[in-house]
Design a protein around this motif. Structure first.
Motif, mmCIF file in Angstrom:
data_model
loop_
_atom_site.group_PDB
_atom_site.id
_atom_site.type_symbol
_atom_site.label_atom_id
_atom_site.label_comp_id
_atom_site.label_asym_id
_atom_site.label_seq_id
_atom_site.Cartn_x
_atom_site.Cartn_y
_atom_site.Cartn_z
ATOM 1 N N PRO A 247 0.838 -1.197 0.000
ATOM 2 C CA PRO A 247 0.000 0.000 0.000
ATOM 3 C C PRO A 247 0.876 1.251 0.000
ATOM 4 C CG PRO A 247 -0.731 -1.558 1.674
ATOM 5 C CD PRO A 247 0.594 -2.055 1.172
ATOM 6 N N GLY A 248 0.507 2.199 -0.796
ATOM 7 C CA GLY A 248 1.284 3.429 -0.880
ATOM 8 C C GLY A 248 0.527 4.486 -1.633
ATOM 9 N N ALA A 249 1.247 5.466 -2.128
ATOM 10 C CA ALA A 249 0.607 6.570 -2.842
ATOM 11 C C ALA A 249 1.628 7.299 -3.690
ATOM 12 C CB ALA A 249 -0.037 7.550 -1.862
ATOM 13 N N VAL A 250 1.123 7.927 -4.734
ATOM 14 C CA VAL A 250 1.909 8.856 -5.538
ATOM 15 C C VAL A 250 1.356 10.248 -5.259
ATOM 16 C CG1 VAL A 250 2.587 9.573 -7.865
ATOM 17 C CG2 VAL A 250 2.297 7.135 -7.339
ATOM 18 N N PHE A 251 2.222 11.160 -4.864
ATOM 19 C CA PHE A 251 1.828 12.546 -4.618
ATOM 20 C C PHE A 251 2.113 13.345 -5.883
ATOM 21 C CE2 PHE A 251 1.767 10.908 -0.503
ATOM 22 C CZ PHE A 251 1.285 11.828 0.415
ATOM 23 N N ARG A 252 1.110 14.085 -6.340
ATOM 24 C CA ARG A 252 1.252 14.877 -7.563
ATOM 25 C C ARG A 252 0.871 16.328 -7.286
ATOM 26 N NH1 ARG A 252 1.765 11.341 -11.920
ATOM 27 N NH2 ARG A 252 1.035 9.205 -11.535
ATOM 28 N N ASP A 253 1.510 17.234 -8.040
ATOM 29 C CA ASP A 253 1.108 18.633 -7.935
ATOM 30 C C ASP A 253 -0.151 18.860 -8.768
ATOM 31 O OD1 ASP A 253 1.850 18.868 -10.597
ATOM 32 O OD2 ASP A 253 3.581 20.151 -10.231
ATOM 33 N N ARG A 254 -0.638 20.086 -8.823
ATOM 34 C CA ARG A 254 -1.916 20.338 -9.512
ATOM 35 C C ARG A 254 -1.820 20.106 -11.021
ATOM 36 N NH1 ARG A 254 -0.705 25.365 -7.294
ATOM 37 N NH2 ARG A 254 0.455 26.757 -8.688
ATOM 38 N N LYS A 257 2.249 16.437 -12.057
ATOM 39 C CA LYS A 257 3.653 16.027 -11.960
ATOM 40 C C LYS A 257 3.921 15.351 -10.616
ATOM 41 C CE LYS A 257 5.421 19.588 -15.095
ATOM 42 N NZ LYS A 257 6.326 20.753 -15.235
ATOM 43 N N VAL A 258 4.867 14.424 -10.626
ATOM 44 C CA VAL A 258 5.150 13.620 -9.439
ATOM 45 C C VAL A 258 5.999 14.413 -8.446
ATOM 46 C CG1 VAL A 258 6.194 11.488 -8.590
ATOM 47 C CG2 VAL A 258 5.050 11.520 -10.822
ATOM 48 N N VAL A 259 5.521 14.485 -7.219
ATOM 49 C CA VAL A 259 6.271 15.130 -6.139
ATOM 50 C C VAL A 259 7.082 14.082 -5.381
ATOM 51 C CG1 VAL A 259 6.118 16.516 -4.038
ATOM 52 C CG2 VAL A 259 4.501 16.913 -5.914
ATOM 53 N N ASN A 260 6.438 12.987 -4.992
ATOM 54 C CA ASN A 260 7.120 11.879 -4.332
ATOM 55 C C ASN A 260 6.216 10.657 -4.317
ATOM 56 O OD1 ASN A 260 5.304 12.227 -2.148
ATOM 57 N ND2 ASN A 260 6.717 13.598 -1.103
ATOM 58 N N THR A 261 6.754 9.555 -3.838
ATOM 59 C CA THR A 261 5.950 8.350 -3.619
ATOM 60 C C THR A 261 6.112 7.926 -2.166
ATOM 61 O OG1 THR A 261 7.723 6.821 -4.258
ATOM 62 C CG2 THR A 261 6.226 7.571 -6.006
ATOM 63 N N TRP A 262 5.082 7.277 -1.648
ATOM 64 C CA TRP A 262 5.107 6.742 -0.289
ATOM 65 C C TRP A 262 4.820 5.244 -0.333
ATOM 66 C CZ3 TRP A 262 2.449 10.001 4.072
ATOM 67 C CH2 TRP A 262 2.963 11.306 4.073
ATOM 68 N N THR A 263 5.446 4.504 0.565
ATOM 69 C CA THR A 263 5.059 3.125 0.814
ATOM 70 C C THR A 263 4.857 2.960 2.320
ATOM 71 O OG1 THR A 263 7.374 2.397 0.934
ATOM 72 C CG2 THR A 263 6.245 2.139 -1.173
ATOM 73 N N LEU A 264 3.887 2.118 2.677
ATOM 74 C CA LEU A 264 3.552 1.886 4.083
ATOM 75 C C LEU A 264 3.945 0.470 4.474
ATOM 76 C CD1 LEU A 264 -0.095 3.358 4.149
ATOM 77 C CD2 LEU A 264 2.078 4.588 4.425
ATOM 78 N N LEU A 283 12.487 9.214 -9.726
ATOM 79 C CA LEU A 283 11.047 9.325 -9.986
ATOM 80 C C LEU A 283 10.729 9.522 -11.463
ATOM 81 C CD1 LEU A 283 10.045 11.664 -7.017
ATOM 82 C CD2 LEU A 283 9.527 9.228 -7.226
ATOM 83 N N ALA A 284 11.743 9.749 -12.290
ATOM 84 C CA ALA A 284 11.501 10.112 -13.688
ATOM 85 C C ALA A 284 10.723 9.045 -14.442
ATOM 86 C CB ALA A 284 12.829 10.393 -14.394
ATOM 87 N N HIS A 285 10.893 7.770 -14.073
ATOM 88 C CA HIS A 285 10.177 6.695 -14.770
ATOM 89 C C HIS A 285 8.701 6.648 -14.384
ATOM 90 C CE1 HIS A 285 11.262 4.911 -10.907
ATOM 91 N NE2 HIS A 285 10.246 4.091 -11.062
ATOM 92 N N VAL A 286 8.332 7.317 -13.284
ATOM 93 C CA VAL A 286 6.929 7.340 -12.850
ATOM 94 C C VAL A 286 6.135 8.349 -13.673
ATOM 95 C CG1 VAL A 286 5.374 7.717 -10.887
ATOM 96 C CG2 VAL A 286 7.604 6.626 -10.529
ATOM 97 N N GLY A 287 6.796 9.424 -14.071
ATOM 98 C CA GLY A 287 6.149 10.471 -14.859
ATOM 99 C C GLY A 287 6.937 11.757 -14.745
ATOM 100 N N PRO A 288 6.466 12.831 -15.395
ATOM 101 C CA PRO A 288 7.130 14.124 -15.256
ATOM 102 C C PRO A 288 7.243 14.501 -13.782
ATOM 103 C CG PRO A 288 5.471 14.212 -16.986
ATOM 104 C CD PRO A 288 5.295 12.892 -16.294
ATOM 105 N N VAL A 289 8.403 15.004 -13.381
ATOM 106 C CA VAL A 289 8.676 15.253 -11.964
ATOM 107 C C VAL A 289 8.501 16.731 -11.643
ATOM 108 C CG1 VAL A 289 10.384 15.044 -10.123
ATOM 109 C CG2 VAL A 289 10.270 13.306 -11.924
ATOM 110 N N ALA A 290 7.837 17.010 -10.537
ATOM 111 C CA ALA A 290 7.599 18.379 -10.094
ATOM 112 C C ALA A 290 8.857 18.961 -9.452
ATOM 113 C CB ALA A 290 6.449 18.405 -9.095
ATOM 114 N N ASP A 291 8.888 20.261 -9.317
ATOM 115 C CA ASP A 291 9.940 20.950 -8.579
ATOM 116 C C ASP A 291 9.540 20.940 -7.106
ATOM 117 O OD1 ASP A 291 11.618 22.749 -7.291
ATOM 118 O OD2 ASP A 291 11.600 24.212 -8.919
ATOM 119 N N ALA A 292 10.097 19.991 -6.350
ATOM 120 C CA ALA A 292 9.676 19.811 -4.963
ATOM 121 C C ALA A 292 9.990 21.022 -4.102
ATOM 122 C CB ALA A 292 10.343 18.565 -4.380
ATOM 123 N N TRP A 293 11.086 21.727 -4.404
ATOM 124 C CA TRP A 293 11.416 22.921 -3.626
ATOM 125 C C TRP A 293 10.357 24.001 -3.836
ATOM 126 C CZ3 TRP A 293 14.907 22.318 -0.015
ATOM 127 C CH2 TRP A 293 15.916 21.378 -0.177
#
Length: 315
Positions: A247-254, A257-264, A283-293
């Motif tokens: 179980p986990g999640a992909v965090f995306r911006d509006r 774009k991918v911000v990060n992934t979580w696993t529980l 994260l690049a293989h998951v999709g376009p990556v957001a600017d986390a900063w």
């Protein structure tokens, strides 16, 4: 069947072998491509394409892992495997072994093994190869491979939790967690966390992260209570899904774009560890990556000025 057709049929297996040896999607994909180049250049057609290609991808993966070990020693912060959203290889007869071996916990345990032990364990215990095939793949005698397998199993068994949650229990608890997460339900979150829960992050020094992690149910719940409202307020989306079979999640911006992934990691009816991957290189293989900063700065402004989200969103 042409060589190309044989290779494409076996590609999911080859990738899955390489990923478990290496723990990285990008290097596994590169290794599989190199395997094809060598197969295409082989003058004589092998008797068994599966045996030949599995041996080539294994040996290439071992070589890549040996050089990667040096780089990982200099890695900034904790090193986690690259997140895998979908394992392309499926085998109903070995579904349990395949699912378990791709989990974050199992891949981190595999990091403790030598490259040869890791390769032997993956081929023998995960994919069920016979010892003659394993020996051919790693270039060792069958007797040596049996010894490597025994050592690898012992190391893996020593690191595993005594009791693991079944899949349905994990999924139900994860659903409750992300529901409470989305609602900002601090008490609901805290009730799902183990007393000694921890959040640990792999940023590679290239994205924001909590310095050495966050420890304890109260601290983790409070951190999540701060994180969620501001992330949602700036248009962030939490997409629950399986990550490395957990179980986990992909965090995306509006913008998606991918911000990060979580696993529980779930055990005894509680969340034990939340592992986050925010290193953009992983994260690049998951999709376009957001600017986390930039996401962090905008979220901080949202906490300071919660009454003006629309103006921020369009600025």
């Amino acid at each position: 069947m042409t060589r190309a057709e044989e290779f494409e049929e076996l590609r999911p297996l080859l990738f899955s072998i390489s990923y478990r040896i290496l723990g990285t999607v990008t290097e596994a994909e590169d290794t599989v491509q190199e395997t094809w180049i060598r197969y295409a250049a082989t003058p004589a057609r092998p008797t068994s394409a599966k045996a030949f290609l599995s041996a080539v991808v294994t040996r290439l993966s071992i070589n890549v892992l040996r050089s990667a070990r040096v780089r990982r020693e200099e890695y900034v912060g904790p090193w986690f495997p690259e997140p895998l959203l979908t394992d392309p290889y499926q085998d109903p007869e070995r579904s349990a072994e395949l699912a378990d071996s791709v989990s974050m916990a199992a891949l981190l345990l595999l990091e403790r093994l030598s490259p040869l032990e890791r390769a032997v364990f993956v081929l023998r215990e995960v994919f069920g190869f016979g010892f003659p095939e394993v020996a051919s793949a790693v270039g060792r005698s069958e007797a040596a491979c049996r010894q490597l397998a025994v050592r690898a199993r012992r190391h893996m068994d020593e690191g595993r939790p005594r009791f693991e949650a079944d899949r349905r229990e994990r999924e139900e608890l994860a659903t409750r967690f992300f529901d409470a997460f989305a609602e900002g339900d601090l008490d609901g979150l805290k009730n799902l966390l183990a007393a000694d829960v921890q959040i640990v992050a792999d940023s590679g020094g290239k994205a924001p992260q909590w310095a050495r992690g966050i420890f304890g149910a109260g601290n983790v719940a409070r951190a999540l209570g701060v994180l969620v409202p501001s992330f949602v307020q700036i248009g962030g989306v939490v997409e629950p899904r399986q990550v490395n079979g957990q179980p986990g999640a992909v965090f995306r911006d509006r913008d998606g774009k991918v911000v990060n992934t979580w696993t529980l990691d779930i055990l005894d009816g509680r969340i034990q560890t939340i592992s986050t991957m925010s290193n953009p290189d992983k994260l690049a293989h998951v999709g376009p990556v957001a600017d986390a900063w930039a996401i962090l700065r905008e979220a901080q402004r949202a906490r300071q000025d919660p009454a003006r989200p629309d103006e921020r969103r369009h600025s």
